[in-house]
Structure formats: structure tokens, C-alpha cells
Motif scaffolding. Structure first.
Motif, short mmCIF file in Angstrom:
data_model
loop_
_atom_site.label_atom_id
_atom_site.label_comp_id
_atom_site.label_asym_id
_atom_site.label_seq_id
_atom_site.Cartn_x
_atom_site.Cartn_y
_atom_site.Cartn_z
N LYS A 217 0.78 -1.32 0.02
CA LYS A 217 0.06 -0.05 0.28
C LYS A 217 1.08 1.02 0.09
O LYS A 217 2.13 1.36 0.91
CB LYS A 217 -0.78 -0.08 1.13
N THR B 103 1.37 5.79 -1.15
CA THR B 103 0.96 7.04 -1.41
C THR B 103 1.74 7.42 -2.35
O THR B 103 3.15 7.56 -2.11
CB THR B 103 0.70 7.96 -0.25
N THR B 104 1.45 7.87 -3.55
CA THR B 104 2.08 8.38 -4.81
C THR B 104 2.43 9.80 -4.47
O THR B 104 1.91 10.50 -3.42
CB THR B 104 1.28 8.43 -5.92
N ARG C 67 1.57 12.42 -5.90
CA ARG C 67 0.41 13.07 -6.15
C ARG C 67 -0.72 12.98 -5.06
O ARG C 67 -1.56 13.64 -5.06
CB ARG C 67 -0.11 12.89 -7.55
N GLY C 68 -0.12 12.24 -4.12
CA GLY C 68 -1.08 12.06 -2.84
C GLY C 68 -2.41 10.97 -2.85
O GLY C 68 -3.03 10.75 -2.24
N THR C 69 -2.37 10.26 -4.10
CA THR C 69 -3.34 9.14 -4.27
C THR C 69 -2.61 8.08 -3.67
O THR C 69 -1.69 7.41 -3.76
CB THR C 69 -3.33 8.84 -5.91
N THR C 70 -3.66 7.31 -2.82
CA THR C 70 -3.35 5.84 -1.93
C THR C 70 -3.79 4.72 -2.95
O THR C 70 -5.32 4.84 -3.23
CB THR C 70 -3.86 6.12 -0.60
N LEU C 71 -2.97 3.89 -3.19
CA LEU C 71 -3.10 2.73 -3.81
C LEU C 71 -2.71 1.52 -3.40
O LEU C 71 -1.70 1.43 -2.35
CB LEU C 71 -2.29 2.83 -5.23
N THR C 72 -3.31 0.33 -3.29
CA THR C 72 -2.94 -1.00 -2.74
C THR C 72 -2.93 -1.80 -4.11
O THR C 72 -3.81 -2.05 -4.87
CB THR C 72 -3.96 -1.48 -1.63
N TYR D 129 6.06 3.17 -9.84
CA TYR D 129 5.27 4.46 -9.37
C TYR D 129 6.38 5.34 -8.35
O TYR D 129 7.15 4.69 -7.51
CB TYR D 129 4.22 4.17 -8.73
#
Length: 92
Positions: A43, A45-46, A48-53, A65
Motif C-alpha cells: 500500500k 501513497t504516490t 500526487r497524494g493518491t493512495t493505492l494498494t 510508481y
């Protein structure tokens, strides 16, 4: 579509944290990519502030990324290494 990445100039061990962004040599550092040593979920956070799992990432693969944080909660992958990019070269 092929993904073109610059060659990393340095790297650092990542300790996942739910409260701290990535740190390299005492300074907040974004990882240009993350290498996964041991398979599992990751998990992030990019920048740009996007959280992805990302689930079931195999050992020995790269997560392409730009990452600001790797979360402890939601990350089961191990042996995480952050790549440091030469930003001067990336702007050419």
C-alpha cells in the motif's frame, strides 16, 4: 505501452509506516520506484497524494510508481528498496 524509467543513482531500505513519509539519509525522499524483495501486498501513497494498494506482487518485481509513503497497514510485501532517481537527468 512500454514504460521508460531512468536509471537509479542510489537506493534505500524502506520501512513501512502509517505516520512517516519515506526517509533517505535523514531527508524526506520520494522513491522513483520500489523493488519488492518478498512477495505480498503493498500500500503506497504516490507523489500526487493518491493512495493505492497493489495485491499479490511477486518477489523480485518493481513497482514503477513515484512513491512518497509505504504504509505499514496494508503492506505484507518484504524486502522493500526505494530507488533514488537523478532528477537533473530526468529533466533532459
Amino acid at each position: 505501452m512500454a514504460l521508460l524509467l531512468n536509471t537509479a543513482i542510489d537506493g534505500f531500505d524502506i520501512t513501512p509506516s502509517d505516520t512517516e513519509d519515506l526517509i533517505h539519509n535523514g531527508t524526506q525522499t520520494d522513491a522513483a520506484a520500489v523493488t519488492i524483495g518478498g512477495s505480498g501486498d503493498i500500500k503506497v501513497t504516490t507523489v500526487r497524494g493518491t493512495t493505492l494498494t497493489f495485491t499479490n506482487r511477486p518477489a523480485g518485481t518493481d513497482l514503477p510508481y513515484k512513491v512518497r509513503r509505504v504504509w505499514a497497514t496494508g503492506t505484507t510485501a518484504t524486502g522493500l528498496i526505494g530507488a533514488v532517481e537523478d532528477y537533473a537527468d530526468s529533466k533532459r
